[in-house]
Design a protein around this motif. Structure first.
Motif, PDB file in Angstrom:
ATOM      1  N   ARG A 134       9.852   8.277   0.753  1.00  0.00           N
ATOM      2  CA  ARG A 134      10.012   9.658   0.278  1.00  0.00           C
ATOM      3  C   ARG A 134       9.712  10.577   1.446  1.00  0.00           C
ATOM      4  O   ARG A 134       8.642  10.489   2.067  1.00  0.00           O
ATOM      5  CB  ARG A 134       9.067   9.938  -0.892  1.00  0.00           C
ATOM      6  N   THR A 135      10.643  11.460   1.746  1.00  0.00           N
ATOM      7  CA  THR A 135      10.580  12.233   2.990  1.00  0.00           C
ATOM      8  C   THR A 135      10.619  13.726   2.701  1.00  0.00           C
ATOM      9  O   THR A 135      11.388  14.189   1.850  1.00  0.00           O
ATOM     10  CB  THR A 135      11.764  11.868   3.911  1.00  0.00           C
ATOM     11  N   LEU A 136       9.783  14.461   3.415  1.00  0.00           N
ATOM     12  CA  LEU A 136       9.805  15.925   3.363  1.00  0.00           C
ATOM     13  C   LEU A 136      10.122  16.441   4.753  1.00  0.00           C
ATOM     14  O   LEU A 136       9.402  16.156   5.719  1.00  0.00           O
ATOM     15  CB  LEU A 136       8.451  16.471   2.903  1.00  0.00           C
ATOM     16  N   VAL A 137      11.207  17.199   4.877  1.00  0.00           N
ATOM     17  CA  VAL A 137      11.609  17.814   6.137  1.00  0.00           C
ATOM     18  C   VAL A 137      11.296  19.303   6.049  1.00  0.00           C
ATOM     19  O   VAL A 137      11.822  19.995   5.164  1.00  0.00           O
ATOM     20  CB  VAL A 137      13.104  17.609   6.423  1.00  0.00           C
ATOM     21  N   LYS A 170      20.386  12.406  -3.949  1.00  0.00           N
ATOM     22  CA  LYS A 170      19.088  11.953  -3.453  1.00  0.00           C
ATOM     23  C   LYS A 170      18.462  12.924  -2.452  1.00  0.00           C
ATOM     24  O   LYS A 170      17.361  12.694  -1.959  1.00  0.00           O
ATOM     25  CB  LYS A 170      19.234  10.582  -2.766  1.00  0.00           C
ATOM     26  N   VAL A 171      19.184  14.009  -2.111  1.00  0.00           N
ATOM     27  CA  VAL A 171      18.710  14.946  -1.090  1.00  0.00           C
ATOM     28  C   VAL A 171      18.631  16.346  -1.698  1.00  0.00           C
ATOM     29  O   VAL A 171      19.644  16.912  -2.122  1.00  0.00           O
ATOM     30  CB  VAL A 171      19.648  14.965   0.136  1.00  0.00           C
ATOM     31  N   GLY A 172      17.443  16.887  -1.766  1.00  0.00           N
ATOM     32  CA  GLY A 172      17.258  18.205  -2.372  1.00  0.00           C
ATOM     33  C   GLY A 172      16.769  19.234  -1.380  1.00  0.00           C
ATOM     34  O   GLY A 172      16.401  18.912  -0.242  1.00  0.00           O
ATOM     35  N   ILE A 173      16.781  20.486  -1.802  1.00  0.00           N
ATOM     36  CA  ILE A 173      16.244  21.569  -0.981  1.00  0.00           C
ATOM     37  C   ILE A 173      15.320  22.426  -1.834  1.00  0.00           C
ATOM     38  O   ILE A 173      15.540  22.605  -3.035  1.00  0.00           O
ATOM     39  CB  ILE A 173      17.357  22.455  -0.352  1.00  0.00           C
ATOM     40  N   VAL A 174      14.279  22.939  -1.185  1.00  0.00           N
ATOM     41  CA  VAL A 174      13.338  23.851  -1.826  1.00  0.00           C
ATOM     42  C   VAL A 174      13.250  25.098  -0.952  1.00  0.00           C
ATOM     43  O   VAL A 174      12.817  25.038   0.195  1.00  0.00           O
ATOM     44  CB  VAL A 174      11.957  23.206  -2.008  1.00  0.00           C
ATOM     45  N   LYS A 226      14.994  24.730  -6.074  1.00  0.00           N
ATOM     46  CA  LYS A 226      13.760  23.955  -6.234  1.00  0.00           C
ATOM     47  C   LYS A 226      14.151  22.560  -6.691  1.00  0.00           C
ATOM     48  O   LYS A 226      13.997  22.184  -7.847  1.00  0.00           O
ATOM     49  CB  LYS A 226      12.829  24.624  -7.234  1.00  0.00           C
ATOM     50  N   GLU A 227      14.683  21.790  -5.742  1.00  0.00           N
ATOM     51  CA  GLU A 227      15.246  20.473  -6.041  1.00  0.00           C
ATOM     52  C   GLU A 227      14.435  19.405  -5.305  1.00  0.00           C
ATOM     53  O   GLU A 227      14.696  19.096  -4.143  1.00  0.00           O
ATOM     54  CB  GLU A 227      16.709  20.413  -5.575  1.00  0.00           C
ATOM     55  N   TRP A 228      13.445  18.840  -5.993  1.00  0.00           N
ATOM     56  CA  TRP A 228      12.647  17.779  -5.392  1.00  0.00           C
ATOM     57  C   TRP A 228      13.378  16.452  -5.562  1.00  0.00           C
ATOM     58  O   TRP A 228      13.722  16.051  -6.666  1.00  0.00           O
ATOM     59  CB  TRP A 228      11.269  17.721  -6.030  1.00  0.00           C
ATOM     60  N   ARG A 229      13.659  15.785  -4.449  1.00  0.00           N
ATOM     61  CA  ARG A 229      14.408  14.541  -4.439  1.00  0.00           C
ATOM     62  C   ARG A 229      13.692  13.543  -3.526  1.00  0.00           C
ATOM     63  O   ARG A 229      12.715  13.899  -2.855  1.00  0.00           O
ATOM     64  CB  ARG A 229      15.830  14.777  -3.926  1.00  0.00           C
ATOM     65  N   PRO A 230      14.153  12.284  -3.445  1.00  0.00           N
ATOM     66  CA  PRO A 230      13.534  11.333  -2.521  1.00  0.00           C
ATOM     67  C   PRO A 230      13.499  11.837  -1.081  1.00  0.00           C
ATOM     68  O   PRO A 230      12.570  11.538  -0.335  1.00  0.00           O
ATOM     69  CB  PRO A 230      14.421  10.093  -2.665  1.00  0.00           C
ATOM     70  N   VAL A 231      14.526  12.599  -0.681  1.00  0.00           N
ATOM     71  CA  VAL A 231      14.500  13.303   0.597  1.00  0.00           C
ATOM     72  C   VAL A 231      14.662  14.786   0.291  1.00  0.00           C
ATOM     73  O   VAL A 231      15.660  15.194  -0.308  1.00  0.00           O
ATOM     74  CB  VAL A 231      15.628  12.838   1.551  1.00  0.00           C
ATOM     75  N   ASP A 271       0.815  -1.203   0.000  1.00  0.00           N
ATOM     76  CA  ASP A 271       0.000   0.000   0.000  1.00  0.00           C
ATOM     77  C   ASP A 271       0.854   1.261   0.000  1.00  0.00           C
ATOM     78  O   ASP A 271       0.367   2.340  -0.321  1.00  0.00           O
ATOM     79  CB  ASP A 271      -0.914   0.013   1.226  1.00  0.00           C
ATOM     80  N   GLU A 272       2.132   1.124   0.366  1.00  0.00           N
ATOM     81  CA  GLU A 272       3.004   2.293   0.455  1.00  0.00           C
ATOM     82  C   GLU A 272       4.045   2.304  -0.663  1.00  0.00           C
ATOM     83  O   GLU A 272       4.997   3.073  -0.621  1.00  0.00           O
ATOM     84  CB  GLU A 272       3.721   2.305   1.808  1.00  0.00           C
ATOM     85  N   SER A 273       3.880   1.468  -1.671  1.00  0.00           N
ATOM     86  CA  SER A 273       4.916   1.357  -2.701  1.00  0.00           C
ATOM     87  C   SER A 273       5.154   2.675  -3.412  1.00  0.00           C
ATOM     88  O   SER A 273       6.274   2.961  -3.841  1.00  0.00           O
ATOM     89  CB  SER A 273       4.521   0.275  -3.704  1.00  0.00           C
ATOM     90  N   SER A 274       4.120   3.493  -3.534  1.00  0.00           N
ATOM     91  CA  SER A 274       4.292   4.775  -4.222  1.00  0.00           C
ATOM     92  C   SER A 274       5.109   5.766  -3.401  1.00  0.00           C
ATOM     93  O   SER A 274       5.559   6.783  -3.922  1.00  0.00           O
ATOM     94  CB  SER A 274       2.925   5.389  -4.536  1.00  0.00           C
ATOM     95  N   PHE A 275       5.285   5.465  -2.086  1.00  0.00           N
ATOM     96  CA  PHE A 275       6.062   6.348  -1.224  1.00  0.00           C
ATOM     97  C   PHE A 275       7.516   5.907  -1.079  1.00  0.00           C
ATOM     98  O   PHE A 275       8.296   6.571  -0.393  1.00  0.00           O
ATOM     99  CB  PHE A 275       5.443   6.395   0.176  1.00  0.00           C
ATOM    100  N   ALA A 276       7.909   4.791  -1.692  1.00  0.00           N
ATOM    101  CA  ALA A 276       9.258   4.262  -1.498  1.00  0.00           C
ATOM    102  C   ALA A 276      10.304   5.267  -1.963  1.00  0.00           C
ATOM    103  O   ALA A 276      10.174   5.882  -3.022  1.00  0.00           O
ATOM    104  CB  ALA A 276       9.421   2.951  -2.260  1.00  0.00           C
TER     105      ALA A 276
END
Length: 413
Positions: free
Chosen positions: A105-108, A133-137, A142-147, A47-52
């Motif tokens: 996929r994580t948003l801090v 794999k780590v971006g900042i917005v 405006k770098e959308w990454r897995p984290v 159920d969470e595969s889209s969030f991997a």
């Protein structure tokens, strides 16, 4: 075995104004995972595969026992909740552990530009996640990454995509319940949520919304508890009372007399509805007497907070702690500028350019400077180097500010 910590010193200075404190107390209260998450790393469920997240993460050091306890309590609450730890106690480590555990996929979300970059650096260096794999917005990025690390202001924009997040982490989570920021959590689809703060309580009582937005408070430790266990530095707190000069005293009493007279004469009107200060502020918009009373109270407070005798005490304390690393805090920038000029101390306020602020903090960190003076700008959202003495010349007297400033001298070595 816990490490033995050096004792630190916090020196708040006050003018004796018990009448004012008692009066204000009389009139108002100003404090108006899912069970599948266990000790092994797990792949997201179907159920969470889209969030991997599609990344590997491994903490490069051993967390402290209380950080592990915090993670365990969060896990027990199905991966939702708020962790309350003192400034300097390593709240960030708890968040890194949740990223390592979930690998989603994580948003801090962070309140300042400084924290935007600090968090990205911590995630890359402490978890070993590749920089790609780590971006900042925010701050022009405006770098959308897995984290992704994002500012509250950027995350709150209606066009910000928040639908494919598996783990939402809100640093300084006491900001989240404000009307504009609360929508971040409401629009975000993340099944797992973590809030981090040293002081969740808000004067407007909106901290109660954290339960809805992030989950319940799942773990809390006080500075004194962690210091007693050797996790953070032991500290001594000394209060030094100073007297007003004759001219200051005369002006202070005159202003307080005007304030007290207004309260006494309008008490029955201001007490309506139980919101004393709210009613006073509303009336000040149309009632000249209410407006003058508020101005008198503010001016009296300014006299107390900026009493001239405090400069003599600061001079003596700086002499006593000549070999220590000292941060001098003031509530108002005017006094910061005065102390900086009088004692030749580097100063940091909201007006200080980012490059100059960084250079000053770097010099304090490497020992080039042993003393700095600052206002509220360093209370939160900035990685402040270790100090072992804090001189609080003036402050708001709120619990949040006390814990934030204390955290500047009790960080673990």
């Amino acid at each position: 075995m816990p490490y033995k910590k050096q004792r630190r010193t916090v020196v708040p200075m006050e003018v004796e104004q018990h009448e004012l404190d008692d009066l204000l107390e009389d009139y108002a209260d100003e404090t108006l995972l899912d069970t599948a998450l266990h000790d092994d790393l797990l792949e997201p469920s179907l159920d969470e595969s889209s969030f991997a997240g599609g990344y590997r993460a491994k903490l490069v050091f051993e967390p402290r026992s209380y950080q592990q306890e915090a993670l365990a309590r969060w896990t027990e609450h199905e991966g939702r909740g708020v962790v309350v730890l003192p400034t300097g106690a390593g709240k960030t480590v708890v968040a890194l552990m949740t990223i390592e555990r979930t690998r989603l996929r994580t948003l801090v979300v962070v309140p300042t530009i400084e924290l935007l970059h600090q968090w990205r650096e911590a995630i890359v260096e402490r978890l070993g996640i590749p920089p790609s794999k780590v971006g900042i917005v925010g701050d022009g990025h405006k770098e959308w990454r897995p984290v992704t690390v994002i500012t509250y202001a950027s995350a709150a924009m209606p066009t910000t995509p928040l639908s494919d997040i598996g783990l939402l982490i809100c640093d300084e989570a006491h900001h989240l319940p404000s009307p504009s920021y609360a929508e971040i959590a409401r629009r975000c689809s993340a099944p797992y949520r973590l809030g981090l703060t040293a002081t969740p309580e808000r004067a407007d009582a909106q901290h109660r919304a954290l339960h809805e937005l992030l989950g319940p408070e799942v773990y809390r430790r006080a500075p004194a508890d962690l210091a007693a266990e050797g996790h953070i530095a032991q500290y001594d707190e000394k209060r030094i009372f100073v007297s007003l000069a004759a001219e200051e005293q005369l002006r202070y009493e005159s202003l307080m007399g005007e304030w007290k007279w207004f309260l006494a004469s309008k008490r029955h009107l201001l007490a309506r509805g139980g919101d004393f200060f709210g009613e006073l502020i509303r009336r000040s918009g149309s009632d000249p007497q209410a407006r003058r009373a508020l101005q008198a109270h503010h001016q009296a407070r300014m006299i107390a907070l900026n009493a001239g005798e405090k400069l003599h005490v600061v001079q003596n304390l700086l002499g006593d702690h000549r070999k220590d690393k000292v941060i001098v805090f003031s509530e108002y920038n005017a006094l910061v500028d005065t102390i900086s000029a009088r004692f030749a101390l580097p100063a940091i306020t909201y007006k200080t350019a980012p490059e100059e602020r960084k250079a000053t903090l770097d010099a304090f960190r490497d020992g080039s400077y042993s003393k700095i003076v600052t206002g509220r700008v360093l209370n939160e959202g900035v990685d402040v180097p270790d100090a072992n003495v804090a001189i609080v010349v003036s402050g708001s007297a709120t619990k949040r500010e006390y814990i934030q400033r204390l955290g500047r001298v009790i960080r673990p070595k």
